[in-house]
Design a protein around this motif. Structure first.
Motif, PDB file in Angstrom:
ATOM      1  N   VAL A 130       0.840  -1.204   0.000  1.00 34.62           N
ATOM      2  CA  VAL A 130       0.000   0.000   0.000  1.00 34.62           C
ATOM      3  C   VAL A 130       0.873   1.253   0.000  1.00 34.62           C
ATOM      4  CG1 VAL A 130      -1.643   1.364   1.346  1.00 34.62           C
ATOM      5  CG2 VAL A 130      -1.985  -1.093   1.100  1.00 34.62           C
ATOM      6  N   LEU A 131       1.871   1.262   0.855  1.00 34.67           N
ATOM      7  CA  LEU A 131       2.777   2.412   0.950  1.00 34.67           C
ATOM      8  C   LEU A 131       3.548   2.606  -0.352  1.00 34.67           C
ATOM      9  CD1 LEU A 131       3.911   4.643   2.727  1.00 34.67           C
ATOM     10  CD2 LEU A 131       5.565   2.990   3.648  1.00 34.67           C
ATOM     11  N   ARG A 132       4.055   1.522  -0.914  1.00 37.53           N
ATOM     12  CA  ARG A 132       4.774   1.607  -2.190  1.00 37.53           C
ATOM     13  C   ARG A 132       3.882   2.152  -3.297  1.00 37.53           C
ATOM     14  NH1 ARG A 132       5.457  -3.969  -4.841  1.00 37.53           N
ATOM     15  NH2 ARG A 132       3.231  -3.514  -5.063  1.00 37.53           N
ATOM     16  N   ASN A 133       2.669   1.617  -3.381  1.00 40.68           N
ATOM     17  CA  ASN A 133       1.774   1.997  -4.460  1.00 40.68           C
ATOM     18  C   ASN A 133       1.302   3.444  -4.350  1.00 40.68           C
ATOM     19  OD1 ASN A 133       2.072  -0.671  -5.154  1.00 40.68           O
ATOM     20  ND2 ASN A 133      -0.045  -1.258  -4.756  1.00 40.68           N
ATOM     21  N   SER A 134       1.301   3.986  -3.135  1.00 44.05           N
ATOM     22  CA  SER A 134       0.845   5.366  -2.958  1.00 44.05           C
ATOM     23  C   SER A 134       1.785   6.362  -3.627  1.00 44.05           C
ATOM     24  CB  SER A 134       0.729   5.696  -1.466  1.00 44.05           C
ATOM     25  OG  SER A 134       2.012   5.770  -0.862  1.00 44.05           O
ATOM     26  N   ARG A 135       3.027   5.962  -3.839  1.00 44.32           N
ATOM     27  CA  ARG A 135       4.025   6.838  -4.445  1.00 44.32           C
ATOM     28  C   ARG A 135       4.414   6.388  -5.855  1.00 44.32           C
ATOM     29  NH1 ARG A 135       8.102  10.364  -2.393  1.00 44.32           N
ATOM     30  NH2 ARG A 135       9.170  11.233  -4.206  1.00 44.32           N
ATOM     31  N   GLY A 136       4.256   5.091  -6.117  1.00 45.85           N
ATOM     32  CA  GLY A 136       4.765   4.531  -7.361  1.00 45.85           C
ATOM     33  C   GLY A 136       6.202   4.083  -7.158  1.00 45.85           C
ATOM     34  N   ASP A 187      -8.144  -5.863  -8.237  1.00 46.91           N
ATOM     35  CA  ASP A 187      -7.904  -4.453  -8.557  1.00 46.91           C
ATOM     36  C   ASP A 187      -6.471  -4.016  -8.268  1.00 46.91           C
ATOM     37  OD1 ASP A 187      -7.834  -4.246  -5.786  1.00 46.91           O
ATOM     38  OD2 ASP A 187      -9.690  -3.095  -5.635  1.00 46.91           O
ATOM     39  N   GLN A 188      -5.659  -4.920  -7.686  1.00 43.40           N
ATOM     40  CA  GLN A 188      -4.226  -4.690  -7.445  1.00 43.40           C
ATOM     41  C   GLN A 188      -3.978  -3.418  -6.628  1.00 43.40           C
ATOM     42  OE1 GLN A 188      -1.534  -5.930 -10.734  1.00 43.40           O
ATOM     43  NE2 GLN A 188      -3.411  -6.014 -11.965  1.00 43.40           N
ATOM     44  N   ARG A 189      -4.869  -3.202  -5.642  1.00 43.23           N
ATOM     45  CA  ARG A 189      -4.734  -1.997  -4.820  1.00 43.23           C
ATOM     46  C   ARG A 189      -3.512  -2.057  -3.906  1.00 43.23           C
ATOM     47  NH1 ARG A 189      -9.841  -3.030  -0.755  1.00 43.23           N
ATOM     48  NH2 ARG A 189     -10.764  -3.831  -2.675  1.00 43.23           N
ATOM     49  N   HIS A 190      -3.005  -3.247  -3.655  1.00 40.93           N
ATOM     50  CA  HIS A 190      -1.778  -3.361  -2.848  1.00 40.93           C
ATOM     51  C   HIS A 190      -0.887  -4.448  -3.439  1.00 40.93           C
ATOM     52  CE1 HIS A 190      -4.511  -6.195  -0.911  1.00 40.93           C
ATOM     53  NE2 HIS A 190      -5.174  -5.221  -0.315  1.00 40.93           N
ATOM     54  N   GLY A 200     -15.437  -3.870  -3.548  1.00 38.53           N
ATOM     55  CA  GLY A 200     -15.994  -2.763  -2.786  1.00 38.53           C
ATOM     56  C   GLY A 200     -15.649  -2.771  -1.314  1.00 38.53           C
ATOM     57  N   GLN A 201     -15.058  -3.843  -0.828  1.00 36.10           N
ATOM     58  CA  GLN A 201     -14.697  -3.924   0.587  1.00 36.10           C
ATOM     59  C   GLN A 201     -13.322  -3.320   0.807  1.00 36.10           C
ATOM     60  OE1 GLN A 201     -16.431  -8.373   0.718  1.00 36.10           O
ATOM     61  NE2 GLN A 201     -15.309  -7.802   2.558  1.00 36.10           N
ATOM     62  N   ILE A 202     -13.198  -2.488   1.841  1.00 36.14           N
ATOM     63  CA  ILE A 202     -11.892  -1.944   2.201  1.00 36.14           C
ATOM     64  C   ILE A 202     -10.995  -3.060   2.701  1.00 36.14           C
ATOM     65  CG2 ILE A 202     -10.678  -0.399   3.786  1.00 36.14           C
ATOM     66  CD1 ILE A 202     -13.111   1.427   3.689  1.00 36.14           C
ATOM     67  N   THR A 203     -11.588  -3.975   3.457  1.00 36.73           N
ATOM     68  CA  THR A 203     -10.863  -5.125   3.983  1.00 36.73           C
ATOM     69  C   THR A 203     -11.855  -6.262   4.169  1.00 36.73           C
ATOM     70  OG1 THR A 203      -9.350  -5.878   5.743  1.00 36.73           O
ATOM     71  CG2 THR A 203     -11.167  -4.437   6.403  1.00 36.73           C
ATOM     72  N   SER A 204     -11.366  -7.462   4.409  1.00 37.10           N
ATOM     73  CA  SER A 204     -12.253  -8.610   4.630  1.00 37.10           C
ATOM     74  C   SER A 204     -13.092  -8.358   5.874  1.00 37.10           C
ATOM     75  CB  SER A 204     -11.424  -9.882   4.804  1.00 37.10           C
ATOM     76  OG  SER A 204     -10.537 -10.044   3.711  1.00 37.10           O
ATOM     77  N   ASP A 205     -14.399  -8.594   5.772  1.00 33.30           N
ATOM     78  CA  ASP A 205     -15.247  -8.279   6.923  1.00 33.30           C
ATOM     79  C   ASP A 205     -16.310  -9.328   7.217  1.00 33.30           C
ATOM     80  OD1 ASP A 205     -17.105  -7.863   4.901  1.00 33.30           O
ATOM     81  OD2 ASP A 205     -17.173  -5.683   5.139  1.00 33.30           O
TER      82      ASP A 205
END
Length: 252
Positions: A13-19, A47-50, A107-112
Protein backbone atom coordinates in the motif's frame (compact mmCIF):
# COMPACT_ATOMS: atom_id res chain seq x y z
CA UNK A 1 3.10 -23.69 19.07
CA UNK A 2 1.08 -21.08 17.19
CA UNK A 3 2.81 -19.91 14.01
CA UNK A 4 3.04 -16.18 13.29
CA UNK A 5 2.47 -15.37 9.61
CA UNK A 6 3.11 -11.71 8.80
CA UNK A 7 0.82 -10.10 6.25
CA UNK A 8 2.89 -7.65 4.17
CA UNK A 9 0.01 -6.05 2.23
CA UNK A 10 0.52 -2.69 3.93
CA UNK A 11 4.07 -2.48 2.61
CA UNK A 12 2.60 -2.64 -0.89
CA UNK A 13 0.00 0.00 0.00
CA UNK A 14 2.78 2.41 0.95
CA UNK A 15 4.77 1.61 -2.19
CA UNK A 16 1.77 2.00 -4.46
CA UNK A 17 0.85 5.37 -2.96
CA UNK A 18 4.02 6.84 -4.44
CA UNK A 19 4.76 4.53 -7.36
CA UNK A 20 8.12 2.94 -8.03
CA UNK A 21 9.60 0.04 -6.10
CA UNK A 22 10.03 1.37 -2.56
CA UNK A 23 9.46 0.25 0.08
CA UNK A 24 10.30 -3.25 -1.11
CA UNK A 25 7.74 -5.92 -0.24
CA UNK A 26 10.40 -8.64 -0.61
CA UNK A 27 12.87 -6.81 1.63
CA UNK A 28 10.20 -6.32 4.30
CA UNK A 29 9.33 -10.02 4.11
CA UNK A 30 13.00 -10.90 4.45
CA UNK A 31 13.24 -8.76 7.59
CA UNK A 32 10.23 -10.58 9.06
CA UNK A 33 11.82 -13.93 8.26
CA UNK A 34 15.11 -12.82 9.80
CA UNK A 35 13.17 -11.90 12.95
CA UNK A 36 11.86 -15.47 13.16
CA UNK A 37 8.29 -15.41 11.86
CA UNK A 38 6.95 -18.71 10.60
CA UNK A 39 5.28 -17.46 7.46
CA UNK A 40 4.45 -14.63 5.09
CA UNK A 41 0.88 -13.83 4.06
CA UNK A 42 -0.36 -11.78 1.12
CA UNK A 43 -3.86 -11.00 -0.10
CA UNK A 44 -3.70 -10.01 -3.78
CA UNK A 45 -6.94 -8.52 -5.08
CA UNK A 46 -8.00 -8.26 -8.73
CA UNK A 47 -7.90 -4.45 -8.56
CA UNK A 48 -4.23 -4.69 -7.44
CA UNK A 49 -4.73 -2.00 -4.82
CA UNK A 50 -1.78 -3.36 -2.85
CA UNK A 51 -0.11 -6.75 -3.45
CA UNK A 52 0.33 -7.43 -7.16
CA UNK A 53 0.92 -10.70 -9.00
CA UNK A 54 4.60 -9.84 -9.46
CA UNK A 55 4.91 -9.47 -5.68
CA UNK A 56 3.41 -12.93 -5.27
CA UNK A 57 5.94 -14.37 -7.69
CA UNK A 58 8.86 -12.60 -5.99
CA UNK A 59 7.80 -13.80 -2.55
CA UNK A 60 7.31 -17.35 -3.83
CA UNK A 61 10.93 -17.28 -5.00
CA UNK A 62 12.08 -15.81 -1.68
CA UNK A 63 10.31 -18.50 0.35
CA UNK A 64 11.15 -21.46 -1.86
CA UNK A 65 13.12 -24.05 0.08
CA UNK A 66 12.54 -22.41 3.48
CA UNK A 67 10.67 -23.83 6.44
CA UNK A 68 8.62 -20.63 6.71
CA UNK A 69 5.35 -20.96 4.81
CA UNK A 70 3.81 -18.84 2.09
CA UNK A 71 0.08 -18.15 2.55
CA UNK A 72 -1.92 -16.56 -0.25
CA UNK A 73 -5.36 -15.22 0.61
CA UNK A 74 -8.05 -14.26 -1.85
CA UNK A 75 -11.49 -14.69 -3.34
CA UNK A 76 -11.44 -17.81 -5.53
CA UNK A 77 -14.57 -16.65 -7.37
CA UNK A 78 -13.10 -13.34 -8.59
CA UNK A 79 -12.53 -13.57 -12.35
CA UNK A 80 -9.24 -12.88 -14.05
CA UNK A 81 -8.78 -9.38 -15.37
CA UNK A 82 -6.00 -7.32 -16.94
CA UNK A 83 -2.81 -8.03 -14.99
CA UNK A 84 -4.51 -10.45 -12.56
CA UNK A 85 -4.63 -14.10 -13.67
CA UNK A 86 -7.18 -15.28 -11.11
CA UNK A 87 -6.65 -16.73 -7.66
CA UNK A 88 -6.21 -20.40 -8.55
CA UNK A 89 -3.96 -19.54 -11.50
CA UNK A 90 -1.79 -17.39 -9.25
CA UNK A 91 -1.52 -20.22 -6.73
CA UNK A 92 -0.57 -22.56 -9.58
CA UNK A 93 2.38 -20.28 -10.33
CA UNK A 94 3.44 -19.61 -6.73
CA UNK A 95 2.63 -22.99 -5.13
CA UNK A 96 2.03 -21.60 -1.61
CA UNK A 97 1.94 -23.93 1.36
CA UNK A 98 -1.51 -22.56 2.18
CA UNK A 99 -4.34 -20.96 0.24
CA UNK A 100 -6.80 -19.06 2.41
CA UNK A 101 -10.11 -18.49 0.66
CA UNK A 102 -11.94 -15.27 1.56
CA UNK A 103 -15.32 -14.04 0.25
CA UNK A 104 -14.30 -10.43 -0.34
CA UNK A 105 -15.19 -8.10 -3.17
CA UNK A 106 -13.64 -5.00 -4.74
CA UNK A 107 -15.99 -2.76 -2.79
CA UNK A 108 -14.70 -3.92 0.59
CA UNK A 109 -11.89 -1.94 2.20
CA UNK A 110 -10.86 -5.12 3.98
CA UNK A 111 -12.25 -8.61 4.63
CA UNK A 112 -15.25 -8.28 6.92
CA UNK A 113 -17.15 -11.60 6.93
CA UNK A 114 -16.70 -15.31 6.41
CA UNK A 115 -18.21 -17.76 3.95
CA UNK A 116 -21.82 -18.88 3.91
CA UNK A 117 -21.32 -22.49 2.83
CA UNK A 118 -25.01 -23.13 2.28
CA UNK A 119 -24.68 -20.59 -0.52
CA UNK A 120 -21.11 -21.17 -1.71
CA UNK A 121 -20.18 -24.69 -0.65
CA UNK A 122 -20.85 -26.46 -3.93
CA UNK A 123 -19.02 -23.77 -5.93
CA UNK A 124 -16.03 -24.06 -3.62
CA UNK A 125 -15.62 -27.84 -3.88
CA UNK A 126 -13.98 -28.01 -7.34
CA UNK A 127 -11.75 -25.01 -6.59
CA UNK A 128 -10.58 -26.58 -3.35
CA UNK A 129 -9.80 -29.80 -5.23
CA UNK A 130 -7.70 -27.82 -7.72
CA UNK A 131 -5.77 -26.07 -4.97
CA UNK A 132 -5.11 -29.29 -3.08
CA UNK A 133 -3.90 -30.91 -6.30
CA UNK A 134 -1.29 -28.12 -6.41
CA UNK A 135 -0.10 -29.15 -2.95
CA UNK A 136 -1.80 -26.29 -1.09
CA UNK A 137 -3.36 -26.66 2.33
CA UNK A 138 -6.74 -24.92 2.07
CA UNK A 139 -8.24 -22.74 4.79
CA UNK A 140 -11.65 -21.02 4.69
CA UNK A 141 -12.30 -17.63 6.29
CA UNK A 142 -15.25 -18.17 8.64
CA UNK A 143 -17.23 -16.11 11.14
CA UNK A 144 -17.12 -17.12 14.79
CA UNK A 145 -20.18 -19.20 15.66
CA UNK A 146 -21.00 -19.77 11.99
CA UNK A 147 -23.50 -22.62 11.61
CA UNK A 148 -21.32 -23.90 8.75
CA UNK A 149 -18.11 -24.79 10.60
CA UNK A 150 -18.65 -28.53 10.21
CA UNK A 151 -19.41 -28.08 6.51
CA UNK A 152 -15.85 -26.82 5.97
CA UNK A 153 -14.64 -30.41 6.18
CA UNK A 154 -17.44 -31.54 3.86
CA UNK A 155 -16.33 -29.16 1.08
CA UNK A 156 -12.77 -30.49 1.37
CA UNK A 157 -10.87 -27.73 3.16
CA UNK A 158 -8.23 -28.47 5.80
CA UNK A 159 -8.58 -25.52 8.17
CA UNK A 160 -10.71 -22.57 9.08
CA UNK A 161 -9.46 -19.07 9.75
CA UNK A 162 -11.62 -17.46 12.40
CA UNK A 163 -12.50 -13.88 11.51
CA UNK A 164 -11.34 -12.07 14.66
CA UNK A 165 -12.49 -8.55 13.77
CA UNK A 166 -15.51 -8.65 16.14
CA UNK A 167 -13.28 -9.94 18.96
CA UNK A 168 -10.78 -7.12 18.42
CA UNK A 169 -13.56 -4.53 18.38
CA UNK A 170 -15.03 -5.92 21.60
CA UNK A 171 -11.57 -6.01 23.19
CA UNK A 172 -11.03 -2.34 22.39
CA UNK A 173 -14.41 -1.59 23.96
CA UNK A 174 -13.34 -3.38 27.15
CA UNK A 175 -15.83 -6.25 26.95
CA UNK A 176 -14.41 -9.10 24.89
CA UNK A 177 -15.82 -11.97 26.95
CA UNK A 178 -18.68 -13.03 24.70
CA UNK A 179 -16.69 -12.59 21.49
CA UNK A 180 -13.82 -14.61 22.94
CA UNK A 181 -16.19 -17.39 23.98
CA UNK A 182 -17.62 -17.47 20.46
CA UNK A 183 -14.13 -17.90 19.02
CA UNK A 184 -13.35 -20.63 21.54
CA UNK A 185 -16.55 -22.53 20.66
CA UNK A 186 -15.76 -22.20 16.97
CA UNK A 187 -12.24 -23.55 17.38
CA UNK A 188 -13.54 -26.48 19.43
CA UNK A 189 -16.15 -27.33 16.79
CA UNK A 190 -13.56 -27.12 14.03
CA UNK A 191 -11.13 -29.43 15.81
CA UNK A 192 -13.95 -31.89 16.49
CA UNK A 193 -14.60 -31.94 12.73
CA UNK A 194 -10.94 -32.77 12.08
CA UNK A 195 -9.97 -29.26 10.98
CA UNK A 196 -7.00 -27.09 11.86
CA UNK A 197 -7.67 -23.60 13.20
CA UNK A 198 -6.11 -20.31 12.13
CA UNK A 199 -7.13 -16.81 13.19
CA UNK A 200 -6.75 -13.36 11.77
CA UNK A 201 -7.99 -9.79 11.42
CA UNK A 202 -7.21 -6.87 13.74
CA UNK A 203 -5.08 -8.97 16.08
CA UNK A 204 -2.42 -6.88 17.79
CA UNK A 205 0.20 -7.02 20.52
CA UNK A 206 -2.46 -5.84 22.97
CA UNK A 207 -5.11 -8.46 22.23
CA UNK A 208 -3.14 -11.45 20.92
CA UNK A 209 -2.18 -12.82 24.35
CA UNK A 210 -5.74 -12.73 25.72
CA UNK A 211 -7.01 -14.28 22.50
CA UNK A 212 -4.58 -17.19 22.56
CA UNK A 213 -5.18 -17.80 26.26
CA UNK A 214 -8.92 -17.90 25.64
CA UNK A 215 -8.95 -19.95 22.44
CA UNK A 216 -7.06 -23.23 22.62
CA UNK A 217 -5.33 -24.93 19.73
CA UNK A 218 -4.70 -22.07 17.30
CA UNK A 219 -2.33 -23.31 14.61
CA UNK A 220 -1.55 -19.95 13.01
CA UNK A 221 -2.26 -16.25 13.37
CA UNK A 222 -2.02 -13.98 10.34
CA UNK A 223 -1.28 -10.39 11.37
CA UNK A 224 -0.58 -7.40 9.17
CA UNK A 225 -2.31 -4.08 9.78
CA UNK A 226 -1.49 -3.69 13.47
CA UNK A 227 1.98 -5.20 13.14
CA UNK A 228 3.05 -2.89 10.32
CA UNK A 229 1.56 0.09 12.16
CA UNK A 230 3.47 -0.76 15.34
CA UNK A 231 6.63 -1.26 13.31
CA UNK A 232 6.51 2.40 12.26
CA UNK A 233 7.41 3.25 15.85
CA UNK A 234 9.58 0.34 16.93
CA UNK A 235 11.01 -1.14 13.73
CA UNK A 236 9.94 -4.23 11.83
CA UNK A 237 12.34 -6.78 13.29
CA UNK A 238 11.74 -5.79 16.96
CA UNK A 239 7.97 -5.74 16.38
CA UNK A 240 7.92 -9.25 14.89
CA UNK A 241 10.02 -10.44 17.82
CA UNK A 242 7.56 -8.82 20.24
CA UNK A 243 4.72 -10.82 18.68
CA UNK A 244 6.75 -14.00 18.92
CA UNK A 245 7.37 -13.22 22.58
CA UNK A 246 3.63 -12.84 23.19
CA UNK A 247 3.02 -16.26 21.60
CA UNK A 248 5.85 -17.85 23.57
CA UNK A 249 4.56 -16.39 26.85
CA UNK A 250 1.12 -17.91 26.27
CA UNK A 251 2.69 -21.28 25.55
CA UNK A 252 4.79 -21.06 28.72
Amino acid sequence: MTVLSVNVNKIAVLRNSRGGALPSVAQAAQACLDAGCGGITVHPRPDQRHIRPDDVRALAALLRGRTAEFNIEGNPFAPARDGYPGFVALCAEARPAQATLVPDGDGQITSDHGFDLRQDGERLKPLIRELKALGCRVSLFMDADSPDIERVADVGADRIEIYTGPFAEAFDAGDAGRALEACARTAERARAAGLGVNAGHDLSQANLGPFLRGVAGIDEVSIGHALIGEALYDGLVPTVRNYLAVIAAVRA
